[in-house]
Design an enzyme around this catalytic site. Sequence first.
Site, short mmCIF file in Angstrom:
data_model
loop_
_atom_site.label_atom_id
_atom_site.label_comp_id
_atom_site.label_asym_id
_atom_site.label_seq_id
_atom_site.Cartn_x
_atom_site.Cartn_y
_atom_site.Cartn_z
N ARG A 8 5.03 2.22 8.85
CA ARG A 8 6.47 2.10 9.22
C ARG A 8 7.21 0.73 9.02
NH1 ARG A 8 5.56 5.40 14.95
NH2 ARG A 8 3.97 6.92 13.98
N GLU A 34 4.83 2.16 4.38
CA GLU A 34 4.64 3.57 4.67
C GLU A 34 6.10 4.04 5.50
OE1 GLU A 34 3.94 7.08 7.35
OE2 GLU A 34 4.45 5.09 7.98
#
Length: 246
Positions: A8, A34
């Site tokens: 993230r 990600e």
Amino acid sequence: MKRLIAHRGMSSLAPENTLAAFSLCKEHGITWFECDVDILEDGTVIVSHDDTLDRCTDKSGKLCRISKEDLADIDAGSWFADEFIGERLPTIQQLIKLANEQELNLNIEIKSCAASAALSYQLIENLIVALEDLNPERELIVSSFNHLVLSEFKRRSPQTSVACLFESHTLWDDWNATIEWCQADYIHPEDKGLTREMVQKFKDAGVKVNVWTVNDLARANQLFNWGVDGICTDIAHKFPSKYKQK
């Protein structure tokens, strides 16, 4: 080179799944991040892990009940730290622009739309259209826990590398059939309970392995020694230089 994927974005240093979190990758020598994508009521593809606003913004409610024009009034940073007050939820177009400019590689997880299958189809379609603007030099993996969605994405975008995500308790003996069904290049298993023998089975099947979410340096070292291709981590900035781009 061992692949470190910032989970993230640099989510220990900035609010998760925001442009601020992704922008911190490069200065820490991290080339992969990600992120999660979902869809708004008007078809806008947005970067968010949850399908509600409640946990990571100053608002409450479902993403599938808001539209793009609502985003300007939603603060996705003030919950994390004062310096991120006013940070917005990014659209897929903003994300791709940043990845192109900063030469970052992406692992995009497609979230499962609880609202309807129709929204999932629209999410797939709109994501594929948006990805046409990603520079060809950028590396891309599209992943999902919903293997129906992933299979449909791969059918529509056969040139894109895809990864089947598994939680430990769903990694049954038929994992290889699921990989084959989705024509997946990667398996993304949960770290919990992962053994050397399991990694070897994945590698023997010709599948690349990225493990999530590894926040222990010794465990990461062990996994790399077992032959995994990459790990997803919340603490990419804490890894030593041998894992990072100079």
